[in-house]
Design an enzyme around this catalytic site. Structure first.
Site, PDB file in Angstrom:
ATOM      1  N   LYS A  11      10.174 -12.128 -20.290  1.00  0.00           N
ATOM      2  CA  LYS A  11       9.066 -11.196 -20.028  1.00  0.00           C
ATOM      3  C   LYS A  11       9.059 -10.079 -21.062  1.00  0.00           C
ATOM      4  O   LYS A  11      10.088  -9.768 -21.673  1.00  0.00           O
ATOM      5  CB  LYS A  11       9.122 -10.617 -18.614  1.00  0.00           C
ATOM      6  CG  LYS A  11      10.319  -9.695 -18.315  1.00  0.00           C
ATOM      7  CD  LYS A  11      10.081  -8.220 -18.628  1.00  0.00           C
ATOM      8  CE  LYS A  11      11.268  -7.356 -18.207  1.00  0.00           C
ATOM      9  NZ  LYS A  11      11.605  -6.274 -19.112  1.00  0.00           N
ATOM     10  N   ASP A 138      14.432  -6.748 -11.509  1.00  0.00           N
ATOM     11  CA  ASP A 138      13.411  -7.525 -12.228  1.00  0.00           C
ATOM     12  C   ASP A 138      13.237  -8.941 -11.671  1.00  0.00           C
ATOM     13  O   ASP A 138      12.333  -9.661 -12.090  1.00  0.00           O
ATOM     14  CB  ASP A 138      13.784  -7.655 -13.716  1.00  0.00           C
ATOM     15  CG  ASP A 138      13.452  -6.397 -14.509  1.00  0.00           C
ATOM     16  OD1 ASP A 138      12.707  -5.537 -13.977  1.00  0.00           O
ATOM     17  OD2 ASP A 138      13.926  -6.284 -15.654  1.00  0.00           O
TER      18      ASP A 138
HETATM   19  O1  C5P Z   1      18.545  -3.562 -10.167  1.00  0.00           O
HETATM   20  P1  C5P Z   1      19.356  -3.769 -11.396  1.00  0.00           P
HETATM   21  O2  C5P Z   1      20.742  -4.268 -11.097  1.00  0.00           O
HETATM   22  O3  C5P Z   1      18.681  -4.624 -12.395  1.00  0.00           O
HETATM   23  O4  C5P Z   1      19.515  -2.352 -12.084  1.00  0.00           O
HETATM   24  C1  C5P Z   1      20.480  -2.086 -13.059  1.00  0.00           C
HETATM   25  C2  C5P Z   1      20.666  -0.574 -13.170  1.00  0.00           C
HETATM   26  O5  C5P Z   1      19.487   0.019 -13.700  1.00  0.00           O
HETATM   27  C3  C5P Z   1      20.883   0.106 -11.833  1.00  0.00           C
HETATM   28  O6  C5P Z   1      22.235   0.163 -11.508  1.00  0.00           O
HETATM   29  C4  C5P Z   1      20.324   1.490 -12.083  1.00  0.00           C
HETATM   30  O7  C5P Z   1      21.275   2.275 -12.786  1.00  0.00           O
HETATM   31  C5  C5P Z   1      19.193   1.232 -13.044  1.00  0.00           C
HETATM   32  N1  C5P Z   1      17.860   1.130 -12.395  1.00  0.00           N
HETATM   33  C6  C5P Z   1      17.243   2.278 -11.918  1.00  0.00           C
HETATM   34  N2  C5P Z   1      15.994   2.195 -11.349  1.00  0.00           N
HETATM   35  C7  C5P Z   1      15.363   1.010 -11.265  1.00  0.00           C
HETATM   36  C8  C5P Z   1      15.973  -0.170 -11.752  1.00  0.00           C
HETATM   37  C9  C5P Z   1      17.226  -0.077 -12.313  1.00  0.00           C
HETATM   38  O8  C5P Z   1      17.799   3.382 -12.009  1.00  0.00           O
HETATM   39  N3  C5P Z   1      14.135   0.964 -10.722  1.00  0.00           N
END
Ligand code: C5P
Length: 286
Positions: A11, A138
């Protein structure tokens, strides 16, 4: 059927905006996401006695629950109330790793779609996306794909009119960026430029590629360390000089994309960028 192969597209973020921080520590997002033809192939083999394990040609990718593909499989079995069955996941990686192009999340989404078919669970795409939200922010988008507005943590999705046909050049520079570190940098920075998300959506509705491309923007670009920002700007400027209608960094980077309406210009940009970068791809919206 005990085996299947699922396509897992990469993406790009046509826009990436952060609206603020949330009580759960995540950030409130507003992003227009687009899937592209560059894709991994994810093969699932049920009941191969390996536990739940991932394999790829890349020795540094985890094979256990630290791999989002394995984590997705475990989340799927839990959601349908079954003990995990043995599952061998073979990842044919074409999407660059740690690139802002959702390779790991898309592999996870492909596992959810594939297991849904193989086990006959018959869950809706929306139900699979809900399972995906437990795996990563994502993943729900990657379950649905296409052109979507992603809000909340990234899991609140609204289908958008498709991006008009175009040629998308991707170029990944050689440095890596940590997503949590970039979010922290955003927290500490005075806020300046924001993408015109409404204008970009109006341009999608009008099927006007030029007006979409003028509005691609990612707020993370403004909080990159200066040397990384210079390199991202250099790639963006190069793409524009070579005929791109617009260019931006995708996700938490470092991949940069350029949107072209003419294939010969996109081909020439790929050729020129490959003189300097090893990970350059010509793709189109899917
Ligand atoms: O959800 P995911 O594991 O992909 O997110 C990785 C990191 O990115 C999270 O631990 C957080 O620090 C940050 N994040 C965030 N806000 C989001 C998505 C991700 O702060 N909406």
């Amino acid at each position: 059927m005990t085996a299947c192969t699922v396509t897992a597209p990469a993406k790009i973020n046509l826009t990436l905006d952060i609206l603020g921080t949330r009580p759960d520590g995540y950030h409130e997002m507003k992003m227009v996401m687009q899937s592209v033809s560059l894709a991994d192939q994810v093969t699932l083999e049920l009941d191969v006695p390996v536990g739940v394990r991932a394999e790829s040609g890349l020795g540094y990718l985890p094979r256990d629950g630290k791999n989002l593909a394995v984590s997705a499989a475990l989340a799927f079995f839990q959601a349908v109330g079954r003990e995990p069955r043995d599952l061998r996941i073979v990842l044919e990686k074409n999407i660059p790793v740690c690139a802002g192009t959702a390779g790991g999340s898309s592999d996870a989404a492909a596992v959810l779609r594939g297991l849904n078919t193989l086990t006959g669970a018959g869950l809706s795409p929306e139900a699979l996306a809900e399972i995906g939200a437990k795996v990563g922010s994502d993943v729900p988008y990657c379950v649905l794909g296409g052109t979507q507005l992603a809000e909340g943590r990234g899991e609140v999705l609204t289908a958008m009119p498709p991006l008009p046909h175009c040629f998308i050049v991707l170029c990944k520079p050689g440095f890596n960026i940590s997503t949590p570190v970039l979010f922290k940098a955003w927290d500490q920075q005075r806020k300046r430029l924001r993408p015109d998300t409404g204008g970009l959506i109006a341009a999608l509705e009008a099927e006007n590629l030029t007006e979409v491309a003028r509005r691609v923007y990612n707020v993370f670009e403004a909080v990159l360390p200066p040397n990384q920002r210079r390199e991202i700007d250099r790639i963006k400027n190069g793409l524009i000089q070579m005929g791109a209608l617009g260019a931006a960094m995708t996700g938490s980077g470092p991949t940069v994309f350029g949107l072209f309406d003419r294939k010969e210009l996109a081909d020439e940009a790929v050729r020129a960028l490959r003189e300097q970068y090893s990970e350059v791809f010509l793709t189109h919206p899917v």
